[in-house]
Design a protein around this motif. Structure first.
Motif: not given
Lengths: 205, 205
Positions: A108-114, A120
Protein backbone atom coordinates in the motif's frame (compact mmCIF):
# COMPACT_ATOMS: atom_id res chain seq x y z
CA UNK A 1 -6.29 18.87 26.12
CA UNK A 2 -10.06 19.36 26.26
CA UNK A 3 -12.28 16.30 26.67
CA UNK A 4 -13.65 16.79 23.15
CA UNK A 5 -10.16 16.90 21.66
CA UNK A 6 -9.14 13.88 23.67
CA UNK A 7 -12.13 11.93 22.42
CA UNK A 8 -11.35 12.97 18.86
CA UNK A 9 -7.76 11.78 19.22
CA UNK A 10 -8.93 8.41 20.52
CA UNK A 11 -11.41 8.04 17.70
CA UNK A 12 -8.80 8.96 15.13
CA UNK A 13 -6.49 6.32 16.60
CA UNK A 14 -9.30 3.74 16.35
CA UNK A 15 -9.95 4.77 12.78
CA UNK A 16 -6.30 4.34 11.82
CA UNK A 17 -6.16 0.96 13.54
CA UNK A 18 -9.31 -0.20 11.77
CA UNK A 19 -8.00 1.00 8.40
CA UNK A 20 -4.65 -0.68 9.04
CA UNK A 21 -6.37 -3.98 9.81
CA UNK A 22 -8.45 -3.80 6.62
CA UNK A 23 -5.45 -2.98 4.40
CA UNK A 24 -3.40 -5.75 6.04
CA UNK A 25 -6.20 -8.25 5.34
CA UNK A 26 -7.56 -7.14 1.97
CA UNK A 27 -5.20 -4.56 0.53
CA UNK A 28 -5.99 -0.98 -0.43
CA UNK A 29 -8.86 -2.06 -2.68
CA UNK A 30 -10.75 -3.38 0.36
CA UNK A 31 -10.83 -0.03 2.13
CA UNK A 32 -14.34 1.45 2.47
CA UNK A 33 -14.82 4.38 4.84
CA UNK A 34 -18.41 3.31 5.48
CA UNK A 35 -17.22 0.00 6.97
CA UNK A 36 -14.64 1.84 9.06
CA UNK A 37 -17.21 4.29 10.39
CA UNK A 38 -19.41 1.42 11.43
CA UNK A 39 -16.51 -0.38 13.06
CA UNK A 40 -15.52 2.55 15.26
CA UNK A 41 -19.14 3.50 15.90
CA UNK A 42 -19.49 6.87 14.21
CA UNK A 43 -21.75 8.16 11.43
CA UNK A 44 -20.38 7.88 7.87
CA UNK A 45 -19.65 11.58 7.49
CA UNK A 46 -17.95 11.78 10.90
CA UNK A 47 -14.90 9.99 9.49
CA UNK A 48 -14.08 13.27 7.74
CA UNK A 49 -13.86 15.06 11.08
CA UNK A 50 -11.00 12.69 11.90
CA UNK A 51 -9.08 12.69 8.62
CA UNK A 52 -9.24 15.02 5.63
CA UNK A 53 -10.13 12.35 3.09
CA UNK A 54 -9.32 8.77 2.09
CA UNK A 55 -5.88 9.80 0.79
CA UNK A 56 -5.06 11.38 4.14
CA UNK A 57 -6.22 8.21 5.89
CA UNK A 58 -4.08 5.97 3.68
CA UNK A 59 -1.06 8.25 4.13
CA UNK A 60 -1.45 8.14 7.92
CA UNK A 61 -1.66 4.36 7.94
CA UNK A 62 1.44 4.48 5.73
CA UNK A 63 3.26 6.50 8.40
CA UNK A 64 2.68 3.70 10.87
CA UNK A 65 3.99 1.14 8.39
CA UNK A 66 7.04 3.28 7.61
CA UNK A 67 7.80 3.68 11.32
CA UNK A 68 7.74 -0.10 11.82
CA UNK A 69 9.84 -0.63 8.70
CA UNK A 70 12.33 1.95 9.95
CA UNK A 71 12.57 0.11 13.28
CA UNK A 72 13.08 -3.23 11.53
CA UNK A 73 15.90 -1.82 9.40
CA UNK A 74 17.52 -0.19 12.45
CA UNK A 75 17.40 -3.49 14.33
CA UNK A 76 19.21 -5.20 11.44
CA UNK A 77 22.11 -2.75 11.74
CA UNK A 78 22.84 -3.49 15.37
CA UNK A 79 25.49 -6.14 14.76
CA UNK A 80 28.17 -3.45 14.81
CA UNK A 81 30.97 -5.87 13.98
CA UNK A 82 29.77 -6.37 10.39
CA UNK A 83 31.64 -4.77 7.49
CA UNK A 84 29.81 -2.03 5.58
CA UNK A 85 29.12 -4.47 2.74
CA UNK A 86 27.62 -7.04 5.11
CA UNK A 87 25.63 -4.32 6.90
CA UNK A 88 24.10 -3.39 3.53
CA UNK A 89 23.29 -7.05 2.91
CA UNK A 90 21.64 -7.34 6.34
CA UNK A 91 19.53 -4.24 5.75
CA UNK A 92 18.42 -5.59 2.37
CA UNK A 93 17.44 -8.95 3.85
CA UNK A 94 15.59 -7.16 6.68
CA UNK A 95 13.69 -5.17 4.05
CA UNK A 96 12.81 -8.42 2.30
CA UNK A 97 11.58 -9.98 5.55
CA UNK A 98 9.50 -6.96 6.51
CA UNK A 99 7.83 -6.94 3.11
CA UNK A 100 7.13 -10.68 3.33
CA UNK A 101 5.57 -10.31 6.78
CA UNK A 102 3.60 -7.14 6.03
CA UNK A 103 2.93 -7.61 2.35
CA UNK A 104 -0.34 -5.73 1.95
CA UNK A 105 0.61 -2.81 4.21
CA UNK A 106 4.00 -2.55 2.54
CA UNK A 107 2.45 -2.74 -0.93
CA UNK A 108 0.00 0.00 0.00
CA UNK A 109 2.97 2.34 0.58
CA UNK A 110 3.82 2.15 -3.10
CA UNK A 111 0.48 1.54 -4.75
CA UNK A 112 -1.41 4.43 -3.29
CA UNK A 113 -1.34 7.37 -5.67
CA UNK A 114 -2.56 10.85 -4.96
CA UNK A 115 -5.45 11.97 -7.18
CA UNK A 116 -4.48 14.16 -10.16
CA UNK A 117 -3.58 17.67 -9.08
CA UNK A 118 -2.84 16.74 -5.46
CA UNK A 119 0.74 16.45 -4.30
CA UNK A 120 2.11 14.03 -1.77
CA UNK A 121 2.45 16.06 1.45
CA UNK A 122 5.93 17.18 2.48
CA UNK A 123 5.87 15.18 5.71
CA UNK A 124 5.43 11.95 3.77
CA UNK A 125 8.25 12.76 1.36
CA UNK A 126 10.47 13.38 4.40
CA UNK A 127 9.43 10.11 6.04
CA UNK A 128 10.32 8.16 2.93
CA UNK A 129 13.62 9.94 2.45
CA UNK A 130 14.46 8.82 6.01
CA UNK A 131 14.51 5.22 4.77
CA UNK A 132 17.46 5.94 2.48
CA UNK A 133 19.40 7.00 5.59
CA UNK A 134 19.91 3.33 6.47
CA UNK A 135 21.77 2.71 3.23
CA UNK A 136 23.55 6.05 3.35
CA UNK A 137 25.72 5.32 6.42
CA UNK A 138 27.47 2.17 5.17
CA UNK A 139 27.88 3.72 1.70
CA UNK A 140 29.57 6.78 3.23
CA UNK A 141 32.03 4.48 5.02
CA UNK A 142 32.77 2.71 1.74
CA UNK A 143 32.97 5.82 -0.45
CA UNK A 144 34.09 8.73 1.76
CA UNK A 145 35.31 10.77 -1.23
CA UNK A 146 32.01 10.71 -3.08
CA UNK A 147 30.22 14.11 -3.35
CA UNK A 148 27.03 14.18 -1.21
CA UNK A 149 24.73 14.35 -4.24
CA UNK A 150 26.29 11.23 -5.76
CA UNK A 151 26.14 9.43 -2.45
CA UNK A 152 22.48 10.37 -2.16
CA UNK A 153 21.79 9.04 -5.67
CA UNK A 154 23.66 5.84 -4.86
CA UNK A 155 21.64 5.32 -1.65
CA UNK A 156 18.42 5.75 -3.55
CA UNK A 157 19.54 3.45 -6.36
CA UNK A 158 20.62 0.68 -4.02
CA UNK A 159 17.44 0.96 -1.99
CA UNK A 160 15.30 0.94 -5.14
CA UNK A 161 17.11 -2.04 -6.65
CA UNK A 162 16.45 -4.10 -3.53
CA UNK A 163 12.87 -2.86 -3.48
CA UNK A 164 12.42 -4.08 -7.06
CA UNK A 165 13.76 -7.55 -6.29
CA UNK A 166 11.47 -7.84 -3.30
CA UNK A 167 8.45 -6.35 -5.07
CA UNK A 168 8.64 -8.70 -8.06
CA UNK A 169 9.79 -11.61 -5.92
CA UNK A 170 6.74 -11.38 -3.67
CA UNK A 171 4.41 -10.68 -6.56
CA UNK A 172 2.24 -13.49 -7.80
CA UNK A 173 2.49 -12.12 -11.32
CA UNK A 174 6.06 -12.94 -12.02
CA UNK A 175 5.78 -16.26 -10.24
CA UNK A 176 6.54 -15.76 -6.58
CA UNK A 177 9.97 -16.79 -5.36
CA UNK A 178 10.22 -18.84 -2.14
CA UNK A 179 11.29 -16.48 0.65
CA UNK A 180 14.55 -18.28 1.45
CA UNK A 181 15.58 -18.13 -2.16
CA UNK A 182 14.58 -14.47 -2.42
CA UNK A 183 16.70 -13.60 0.61
CA UNK A 184 19.69 -15.38 -0.92
CA UNK A 185 19.21 -13.60 -4.25
CA UNK A 186 18.90 -10.22 -2.58
CA UNK A 187 22.07 -10.87 -0.57
CA UNK A 188 23.94 -12.05 -3.68
CA UNK A 189 22.96 -9.05 -5.77
CA UNK A 190 23.63 -6.46 -3.05
CA UNK A 191 27.05 -7.95 -2.39
CA UNK A 192 27.88 -8.00 -6.11
CA UNK A 193 26.59 -4.50 -6.66
CA UNK A 194 28.60 -3.02 -3.81
CA UNK A 195 31.76 -4.91 -4.74
CA UNK A 196 31.35 -3.72 -8.32
CA UNK A 197 30.96 -0.14 -7.12
CA UNK A 198 34.12 -0.46 -5.02
CA UNK A 199 35.94 -1.87 -8.06
CA UNK A 200 34.73 0.98 -10.26
CA UNK A 201 35.72 3.57 -7.66
CA UNK A 202 39.26 2.13 -7.63
CA UNK A 203 39.43 2.17 -11.43
CA UNK A 204 38.45 5.82 -11.59
CA UNK A 205 41.34 8.12 -12.46
CA UNK B 1 -14.80 -16.71 -40.07
CA UNK B 2 -18.51 -15.98 -39.87
CA UNK B 3 -19.70 -12.38 -40.11
CA UNK B 4 -20.85 -12.46 -36.50
CA UNK B 5 -17.47 -13.68 -35.29
CA UNK B 6 -15.73 -11.09 -37.41
CA UNK B 7 -17.83 -8.34 -35.94
CA UNK B 8 -17.13 -9.61 -32.44
CA UNK B 9 -13.37 -9.59 -33.12
CA UNK B 10 -13.54 -6.03 -34.37
CA UNK B 11 -15.55 -4.93 -31.34
CA UNK B 12 -13.13 -6.65 -28.99
CA UNK B 13 -10.26 -4.84 -30.69
CA UNK B 14 -12.10 -1.52 -30.24
CA UNK B 15 -12.74 -2.35 -26.61
CA UNK B 16 -9.07 -3.09 -25.96
CA UNK B 17 -8.02 0.10 -27.72
CA UNK B 18 -10.50 2.16 -25.72
CA UNK B 19 -9.35 0.55 -22.45
CA UNK B 20 -5.72 1.13 -23.39
CA UNK B 21 -6.38 4.80 -24.07
CA UNK B 22 -8.14 5.23 -20.70
CA UNK B 23 -5.38 3.49 -18.73
CA UNK B 24 -2.71 5.51 -20.58
CA UNK B 25 -4.50 8.74 -19.67
CA UNK B 26 -5.86 8.08 -16.19
CA UNK B 27 -4.33 4.85 -14.92
CA UNK B 28 -6.12 1.70 -13.85
CA UNK B 29 -8.30 3.59 -11.39
CA UNK B 30 -9.92 5.48 -14.27
CA UNK B 31 -11.20 2.34 -15.99
CA UNK B 32 -15.00 2.04 -16.03
CA UNK B 33 -16.57 -0.57 -18.30
CA UNK B 34 -19.67 1.58 -18.64
CA UNK B 35 -17.65 4.37 -20.28
CA UNK B 36 -15.95 1.85 -22.55
CA UNK B 37 -19.27 0.34 -23.64
CA UNK B 38 -20.53 3.78 -24.52
CA UNK B 39 -17.36 4.60 -26.41
CA UNK B 40 -17.52 1.53 -28.64
CA UNK B 41 -21.29 1.78 -28.98
CA UNK B 42 -22.55 -1.35 -27.22
CA UNK B 43 -24.84 -1.89 -24.23
CA UNK B 44 -23.17 -2.12 -20.81
CA UNK B 45 -23.60 -5.85 -20.45
CA UNK B 46 -22.34 -6.54 -23.98
CA UNK B 47 -18.78 -5.81 -22.85
CA UNK B 48 -18.88 -9.21 -21.14
CA UNK B 49 -19.49 -10.93 -24.45
CA UNK B 50 -16.12 -9.58 -25.54
CA UNK B 51 -14.02 -10.20 -22.43
CA UNK B 52 -14.67 -12.42 -19.40
CA UNK B 53 -14.46 -9.65 -16.83
CA UNK B 54 -12.50 -6.51 -15.96
CA UNK B 55 -9.45 -8.58 -14.94
CA UNK B 56 -9.44 -10.28 -18.32
CA UNK B 57 -9.71 -6.87 -20.01
CA UNK B 58 -6.80 -5.46 -18.01
CA UNK B 59 -4.69 -8.55 -18.69
CA UNK B 60 -5.34 -8.28 -22.43
CA UNK B 61 -4.36 -4.61 -22.48
CA UNK B 62 -1.28 -5.72 -20.54
CA UNK B 63 -0.40 -8.17 -23.33
CA UNK B 64 -0.28 -5.31 -25.78
CA UNK B 65 1.95 -3.31 -23.45
CA UNK B 66 4.23 -6.32 -22.90
CA UNK B 67 4.53 -6.86 -26.67
CA UNK B 68 5.59 -3.25 -27.18
CA UNK B 69 8.02 -3.44 -24.28
CA UNK B 70 9.47 -6.65 -25.71
CA UNK B 71 9.98 -4.94 -29.07
CA UNK B 72 11.66 -1.94 -27.40
CA UNK B 73 14.07 -4.19 -25.50
CA UNK B 74 14.83 -6.20 -28.64
CA UNK B 75 15.60 -3.00 -30.55
CA UNK B 76 18.09 -1.98 -27.86
CA UNK B 77 20.04 -5.20 -28.36
CA UNK B 78 20.67 -4.68 -32.03
CA UNK B 79 24.04 -3.01 -31.68
CA UNK B 80 25.73 -6.37 -31.92
CA UNK B 81 29.20 -4.97 -31.35
CA UNK B 82 28.53 -4.18 -27.70
CA UNK B 83 30.05 -6.32 -24.93
CA UNK B 84 27.60 -8.38 -22.85
CA UNK B 85 27.94 -5.88 -19.99
CA UNK B 86 27.13 -2.95 -22.26
CA UNK B 87 24.25 -4.88 -23.83
CA UNK B 88 22.79 -5.33 -20.34
CA UNK B 89 23.22 -1.61 -19.70
CA UNK B 90 21.46 -0.79 -23.00
CA UNK B 91 18.55 -3.08 -22.18
CA UNK B 92 18.19 -1.50 -18.75
CA UNK B 93 18.19 2.01 -20.18
CA UNK B 94 15.66 0.95 -22.84
CA UNK B 95 13.43 -0.39 -20.03
CA UNK B 96 13.77 2.94 -18.27
CA UNK B 97 12.83 4.86 -21.42
CA UNK B 98 9.85 2.64 -22.15
CA UNK B 99 8.53 3.11 -18.61
CA UNK B 100 9.02 6.87 -18.82
CA UNK B 101 7.15 7.05 -22.14
CA UNK B 102 4.34 4.66 -21.18
CA UNK B 103 4.17 5.27 -17.46
CA UNK B 104 0.53 4.48 -16.76
CA UNK B 105 0.32 1.43 -19.05
CA UNK B 106 3.59 0.11 -17.67
CA UNK B 107 2.47 0.74 -14.09
CA UNK B 108 -0.78 -1.10 -14.77
CA UNK B 109 1.25 -4.23 -15.56
CA UNK B 110 2.41 -4.36 -11.96
CA UNK B 111 -0.43 -2.76 -10.06
CA UNK B 112 -3.24 -4.89 -11.31
CA UNK B 113 -3.88 -7.76 -8.90
CA UNK B 114 -6.18 -10.68 -9.49
CA UNK B 115 -9.08 -10.87 -7.01
CA UNK B 116 -8.62 -13.29 -4.09
CA UNK B 117 -8.94 -16.89 -5.21
CA UNK B 118 -8.24 -16.18 -8.86
CA UNK B 119 -4.86 -17.00 -10.33
CA UNK B 120 -3.00 -15.12 -13.01
CA UNK B 121 -3.58 -17.10 -16.22
CA UNK B 122 -0.72 -19.24 -17.50
CA UNK B 123 -0.42 -17.28 -20.75
CA UNK B 124 0.33 -14.10 -18.83
CA UNK B 125 2.93 -15.77 -16.66
CA UNK B 126 4.60 -17.02 -19.85
CA UNK B 127 4.51 -13.56 -21.44
CA UNK B 128 6.20 -12.02 -18.44
CA UNK B 129 8.81 -14.74 -18.22
CA UNK B 130 9.66 -13.89 -21.85
CA UNK B 131 10.94 -10.51 -20.67
CA UNK B 132 13.68 -12.13 -18.63
CA UNK B 133 14.93 -13.71 -21.85
CA UNK B 134 16.50 -10.37 -22.83
CA UNK B 135 18.70 -10.41 -19.77
CA UNK B 136 19.34 -14.14 -19.99
CA UNK B 137 21.36 -14.09 -23.24
CA UNK B 138 24.11 -11.67 -22.19
CA UNK B 139 24.30 -13.30 -18.74
CA UNK B 140 24.82 -16.71 -20.36
CA UNK B 141 27.71 -15.28 -22.38
CA UNK B 142 29.24 -13.87 -19.20
CA UNK B 143 28.65 -16.93 -17.00
CA UNK B 144 28.60 -20.00 -19.26
CA UNK B 145 29.35 -22.37 -16.35
CA UNK B 146 26.40 -21.29 -14.22
CA UNK B 147 23.68 -23.96 -13.77
CA UNK B 148 20.46 -22.99 -15.63
CA UNK B 149 18.48 -22.49 -12.40
CA UNK B 150 21.06 -20.04 -11.08
CA UNK B 151 21.21 -18.23 -14.38
CA UNK B 152 17.42 -17.98 -14.33
CA UNK B 153 17.47 -16.55 -10.83
CA UNK B 154 20.17 -14.08 -11.83
CA UNK B 155 18.17 -12.92 -14.86
CA UNK B 156 15.13 -12.35 -12.70
CA UNK B 157 17.15 -10.54 -10.02
CA UNK B 158 18.85 -8.22 -12.47
CA UNK B 159 15.58 -7.47 -14.24
CA UNK B 160 13.83 -6.82 -10.91
CA UNK B 161 16.59 -4.58 -9.60
CA UNK B 162 16.36 -2.39 -12.68
CA UNK B 163 12.57 -2.45 -12.42
CA UNK B 164 12.83 -1.18 -8.82
CA UNK B 165 15.11 1.70 -9.74
CA UNK B 166 12.79 2.74 -12.55
CA UNK B 167 9.61 2.24 -10.51
CA UNK B 168 10.76 4.38 -7.58
CA UNK B 169 12.59 6.79 -9.84
CA UNK B 170 9.44 7.57 -11.82
CA UNK B 171 7.25 7.58 -8.73
CA UNK B 172 6.20 10.92 -7.34
CA UNK B 173 6.30 9.48 -3.84
CA UNK B 174 10.01 9.13 -3.46
CA UNK B 175 10.62 12.40 -5.25
CA UNK B 176 10.87 11.74 -8.95
CA UNK B 177 14.33 11.68 -10.48
CA UNK B 178 14.94 13.59 -13.74
CA UNK B 179 14.99 11.05 -16.59
CA UNK B 180 18.57 11.77 -17.67
CA UNK B 181 19.78 11.24 -14.15
CA UNK B 182 17.74 8.08 -13.77
CA UNK B 183 19.23 6.64 -16.95
CA UNK B 184 22.72 7.39 -15.68
CA UNK B 185 21.97 5.79 -12.32
CA UNK B 186 20.50 2.69 -13.91
CA UNK B 187 23.54 2.34 -16.17
CA UNK B 188 25.93 2.85 -13.25
CA UNK B 189 24.24 0.27 -11.05
CA UNK B 190 23.84 -2.37 -13.78
CA UNK B 191 27.48 -2.01 -14.74
CA UNK B 192 28.60 -2.27 -11.10
CA UNK B 193 26.31 -5.22 -10.41
CA UNK B 194 27.53 -7.21 -13.39
CA UNK B 195 31.19 -6.40 -12.75
CA UNK B 196 30.71 -7.45 -9.13
CA UNK B 197 29.12 -10.72 -10.26
CA UNK B 198 32.06 -11.37 -12.60
CA UNK B 199 34.46 -10.65 -9.73
CA UNK B 200 32.60 -13.02 -7.42
CA UNK B 201 32.53 -15.74 -10.06
CA UNK B 202 36.31 -15.45 -10.38
CA UNK B 203 36.79 -15.62 -6.62
CA UNK B 204 34.73 -18.77 -6.33
CA UNK B 205 36.79 -21.88 -5.66
Amino acid sequence: MSKALERREKLRESLLEAAEAVIAAKGLAGLKTRDLAQKIGVANGAVYNLVEDVDDLVLRVGSRTLARLDAALSASEEAASATPVETLVRIAVAYCDFAAENTELWRALFEHHMPPGKDVPEWRVAEQAELFRHVHGPLLTLFPQLPPAELGALSRSLFSAVHGMVALGLEQKLVAVPLDELRREVALIVRAMVKGLVLEAKERP
